[in-house]
Design an enzyme around this catalytic site. Structure first.
Site, PDB file in Angstrom:
ATOM      1  CG  PHE A 172      65.537  65.234 -53.805  1.00 62.96           C
ATOM      2  CD1 PHE A 172      64.907  66.670 -53.090  1.00 62.96           C
ATOM      3  CD2 PHE A 172      66.026  64.339 -52.996  1.00 62.96           C
ATOM      4  CE1 PHE A 172      64.236  65.923 -51.723  1.00 62.96           C
ATOM      5  CE2 PHE A 172      65.593  63.490 -51.790  1.00 62.96           C
ATOM      6  CZ  PHE A 172      64.897  64.800 -51.178  1.00 62.96           C
ATOM      7  CD  GLN A 283      59.757  72.919 -47.980  1.00 66.01           C
ATOM      8  OE1 GLN A 283      60.281  73.111 -47.426  1.00 66.01           O
ATOM      9  NE2 GLN A 283      59.831  74.085 -49.230  1.00 66.01           N
ATOM     10  CG  HIS A 285      57.405  68.066 -46.602  1.00 64.50           C
ATOM     11  ND1 HIS A 285      56.803  66.757 -47.281  1.00 64.50           N
ATOM     12  CD2 HIS A 285      58.769  67.438 -47.121  1.00 64.50           C
ATOM     13  CE1 HIS A 285      57.411  65.853 -47.632  1.00 64.50           C
ATOM     14  NE2 HIS A 285      58.961  66.818 -47.884  1.00 64.50           N
ATOM     15  CG  LEU A 295      58.988  64.338 -43.909  1.00 68.84           C
ATOM     16  CD1 LEU A 295      58.252  65.583 -44.198  1.00 68.84           C
ATOM     17  CD2 LEU A 295      60.587  64.968 -43.561  1.00 68.84           C
ATOM     18  CD  GLU A 298      60.522  66.299 -52.409  1.00 67.07           C
ATOM     19  OE1 GLU A 298      60.436  67.191 -50.874  1.00 67.07           O
ATOM     20  OE2 GLU A 298      60.837  66.759 -53.427  1.00 67.07           O
ATOM     21  NE  ARG A 329      60.349  69.417 -49.564  1.00 65.46           N
ATOM     22  CZ  ARG A 329      61.393  69.360 -49.004  1.00 65.46           C
ATOM     23  NH1 ARG A 329      61.759  70.001 -48.238  1.00 65.46           N
ATOM     24  NH2 ARG A 329      61.812  68.271 -48.978  1.00 65.46           N
ATOM     25  CG  HIS A 396      59.841  69.813 -43.829  1.00 66.06           C
ATOM     26  ND1 HIS A 396      59.809  68.836 -43.237  1.00 66.06           N
ATOM     27  CD2 HIS A 396      60.232  70.078 -45.096  1.00 66.06           C
ATOM     28  CE1 HIS A 396      61.371  68.433 -43.728  1.00 66.06           C
ATOM     29  NE2 HIS A 396      61.500  69.258 -44.769  1.00 66.06           N
ATOM     30  NE  ARG A 440      64.495  73.215 -46.882  1.00 65.33           N
ATOM     31  CZ  ARG A 440      64.637  72.255 -47.425  1.00 65.33           C
ATOM     32  NH1 ARG A 440      65.943  71.248 -47.265  1.00 65.33           N
ATOM     33  NH2 ARG A 440      63.864  71.614 -46.228  1.00 65.33           N
TER      34      ARG A 440
END
Lengths: 653, 158
Positions: A172, A283, A285, A295, A298, A329, A396, A440
């Site tokens: 990730f 944040q 995204h 969304l 990712e 991000r 996000h 984050r």
């Protein structure tokens, strides 16, 4: 299949009965009460202490949890397991909380795919937070992570497994090995593609075996809740309250959040005169569908998807040579925005970019990203095997929220020191521990939920016993909330709820989005202050009291507004760029030292001249005036011998 | 308003809606799975939640109001948009039977993603499911940028 169905039918016979309706005997006056409570039922007392028009049902518990998402359920479960009589009040059925949308997974340094160490996860998270995260809380979270995942596994959460039977872990964004020097780490644990749902299901199911009382589809406003089902007002008395109400994405016009993300907990805390922390850190995204905002995970980029501009160039190679499309991000969002501002955007208005997947084998798309094809078709009319998806950085997640220490206790800052607010706790996206700091990392949020949900339960269990005597409650407690409810229910001004909401959302979108600059922010602040005043002129149309969606959405608007003014004022005040808060007029981080140069010979900037500190914002609900204070970042870990803190450095991927 | 074909399908749908635990038959294809092995559904089997029950004796107008709230407040944005638009189009003209089907369709599945990806178990087949599927296909290419604001209800009552 048939045997499985038979088994589940057998098991369902042993399940606790679901609801009870309050016996007519406890009803006063001509109102018919028929509210339901799931789980453990207790006798409730009805009175008209507040108003004869709105009789109040009083409940007593050891602890009340507001919100039944991942964090709320973990806290409620932990408290019930420890023997506390717990109520969980939620405006949605637990498995319908926004946690269910989580597709990524939970990061934990289990070391199943390669050698791993939680200290490397600690380093990644501190760096990801752009050194605004409190390192004691980050230490706590990353060290507890493996134990938290194993605990969930023992509760029955069916994590995906490797062929050896160990928990499968995948890559990730932002996760590395050996303090950033050892390449991509694989530490994200998942339950196929429904980690969020599985977490909710497991925790809710388990908690029903203990004494948890669930008040489902009740809208909480401080100590008072409105039952949607019959319009009754409920008052919850408890020594301990845990706020787990999630984020407030809906302050913006375009966000990936459900329409339920309305910052209810932040607003409750603000109305109580307490601060919210770091609300300017929102944040974005990188890949929300242009238009609807849904969304695109990712994981697409993890599978090989790339972002391209109008020239067909894979521009991330320029901005993040190593991580490229899998950079953090905020880095990706900023890069996309720069491309658009420099004229290389796509579409008729050149206001977004493309996410390309059609270079991947159709087989891979079908098996590993099946849901993406659906979403792209339904909301963008795009066939992902042939065309790229139009995407834009979209709101996000909220890194900011109710400030807490690493134990989950809400804190405020007076006399230069952090002070615990007794009896109040917060966890999840609603809280700001702060583990995410200014930005984050993906798959750290679900971890945040379970670790700090558990921490709240543990702290309460350490400091209190079940059945403790409650502090006396003023008979008229909650009077203001009920008066507000009544006022809104019959409001007959000039501006509809949806109009004021749209004004707020468009203003936030135009003035406090990815790239921020002084004059635009200032204009936004003035506009938001004016929009706040228009709440006095609001008009609702539904005068009923049962299932009054108009009333709920208006209450939510009040909550959103408190979050929005704090966000934009804090953003305007913070004159630097850090993590997700990017300013064109102050492009760099302003720390106590300039970390891009050797420290030797540098003079440390005094506290009031640098920006490596948390913002604390207060609002006077009557006037909408925002006041800002600041609080230092906690730089030491819980145990410097075991895990040294990470000194600030320049952040590059 | 109901053609005989539709009426027949409605009746079949209602008959097939006799209670059957639907959890284990749901199609699972959503989100990002990557390399992750298949879902064993261990939690759904070992930790069954109390089954969904229809609310007895709920007046039709109250049911409509409840279903409006429950259409607009979902677990993720995709469902918020689709179901609130669907509710705007159909909810106020649904019959009692259709409301019951819709109630089951949006409240029984515990995973909101299952509604989005059209579960196929028989228990959900019926007129309302067909309406929802057709609505999602968006043959008229309507703009689906966001959930509608509530005031359409106010205008209707004027």
């Amino acid at each position: 299949m048939a045997s499985v169905r038979a088994a589940s039918r057998l098991l369902s016979k042993r399940v606790l009965s679901k609801t009870t309706t309050v016996p007519a005997a406890s009803v006063q006056g001509s109102r018919n009460f028929h509210f339901s409570i799931y789980g453990k039922k207790k006798n409730a007392k009805v009175s008209d202490d507040i108003s004869t028009q709105y009789p109040v049902v009083d409940h007593e518990f050891d602890a009340v949890v507001v919100g039944a998402g991942g964090a709320g359920l973990r806290a409620a479960f932990g408290l019930s397991e420890a023997g506390f009589n717990t109520a969980c009040v939620t405006k949605l059925f637990p498995t319908r909380s926004h946690t269910v949308a989580a597709q990524g997974g939970i990061n934990a340094a289990l070391g199943n795919m390669e050698e791993d160490d939680w200290r490397w996860h600690f380093y990644d998270t501190v760096k990801g937070s752009d050194w605004l995260g409190d390192q004691d809380a980050i230490h706590y979270m990353t060290e507890q992570a493996p134990a938290a995942v194993v605990e969930l596994e023992n509760f029955g959460m069916p994590f995906s497994r490797t062929e050896d039977g160990k928990i499968y872990q995948r890559a990730f964004g932002g996760q590395s090995l050996k303090y950033g020097k050892g390449g991509q780490a694989h530490r994200c644990c998942c339950v196929a593609d429904r980690t969020g749902h599985s977490l909710l299901h497991t925790l809710y199911g388990r908690s029903l075996r203990y004494d948890t009382s669930y008040f489902v589809e009740y809208f909480c406003k401080g100590v008072i809740a409105l039952c949607m089902e019959d319009g009754s007002i409920h008052r919850f008395r408890a020594q301990n309250t845990v706020i787990a109400t999630g984020g407030y994405g809906r302050t913006y016009f375009s966000c990936t959040s459900a329409h339920t993300s309305t910052g209810d907990g932040n607003a409750m805390v603000t109305r109580a005169g307490l601060p919210c922390q770091d609300l300017e850190f929102v944040q974005f995204h990188p890949t929300g569908i242009y238009g609807a905002g849904c969304l695109i995970t990712e994981g697409c980029r993890g599978e090989g998807g790339i972002l391209i501009n109008s020239e067909g160039e894979r521009f991330m190679e320029r901005y993040a040579p190593n991580a490229k499309d899998l950079a953090s991000r905020d880095v990706v969002s900023r890069s996309m925005t720069i491309e658009i501002r420099e004229g290389r955007g796509v579409g008729p208005e050149k206001d977004h970019v493309y996410l390309q997947l059609h270079h991947l084998p159709p087989q891979q798309l079908a098996t590993r990203l099946p849901g993406i094809s659906e979403t792209a078709m339904i909301f963008a009319g795009v066939d992902v095997t042939k065309e790229p998806i139009p995407v834009l950085p979209t709101v996000h997640y909220n890194m900011g929220g109710v400030p807490t220490n690493y134990k989950g206790q809400v804190i405020t800052h007076t006399g230069g020191e952090d002070k615990v607010v007794r009896g109040l706790y917060a966890c999840g996206e609603a809280a700001c521990a702060s583990v995410h700091g200014a930005n984050r990392l993906g798959a750290n949020s679900l971890l945040d939920l379970v670790v700090f949900g558990r921490a709240c339960a543990l702290t309460i269990a350490e400091e209190h016993k079940p059945g403790e005597k409650l502090s006396p409650l003023q008979p008229s407690a909650g009077e203001e909330s009920v008066a507000n409810l009544d006022k809104l229910r019959f409001a007959n001004g000039n501006l509809r709820t949806s109009e004021i909401r749209l004004n707020m959302q468009k203003t936030m979108q135009a003035h406090a989005a990815v790239f921020r600059t002084g004059s635009v922010l200032k204009e936004g602040c003035d506009k938001m202050d004016a929009i706040y005043q228009t709440l006095d002129d609001i008009k609702t149309f539904d005068r009923g009291i049962v299932w009054n969606t108009d009333l709920v959405e208006t209450l939510e608007l009040q909550n959103l507004m408190l979050n929005a003014v704090q966000t934009i004022h804090a953003a305007e005040q913070r004159k630097e760029s850090r993590g997700a808060h990017a300013r064109e007029d102050f492009k760099d981080r302003v720390d106590e030292y300039d970390y891009s140069k050797p420290l030797q010979g540098q003079e440390k900037k005094p506290y009031d001249q640098h920006w490596r500190k948390h913002s604390l914002s207060f609002v006077d609900p009557k006037t909408g005036k925002v006041t800002l204070k600041y609080r230092p970042v906690i730089d030491s870990s819980l145990d410097e011998q075991d895990c040294a803190h990470v000194p600030p450095a320049i952040r590059s991927y | 308003m109901l053609s005989s074909v539709v009426a027949k399908r409605l009746v079949t749908g209602v008959c097939q809606a006799a209670w059957r635990p639907a959890v284990t038959g749901l199609v699972s294809s959503r989100g990002y799975r990557g390399d992750a092995p298949d879902d064993t559904r261990g939690d759904l089997i070992e930790i069954p939640l109390p089954p969904w029950e229809e609310k007895a004796d709920e007046p039709t107008d109250i049911k409509r109001r409840r279903l409006l709230y429950e259409s607009r407040k979902r677990g993720m944005l995709e469902n918020c948009i689709l179901l609130s638009l669907f509710a705007k189009r159909y909810l106020n003209t649904m019959s009692e039977n259709q409301l019951q089907q819709y109630d089951r369709l949006i409240n029984e599945p515990s995973n909101d993603w299952d509604i989005y990806y059209w579960p196929t178990p028989d228990v959900y087949q019926g007129e309302v499911m067909d309406m929802l599927k057709e609505f999602t296909k968006n043959r008229n290419h309507e703009q689906r940028l966001d959930a509608p604001s509530l005031e359409y209800l106010d205008k209707e009552s004027q």
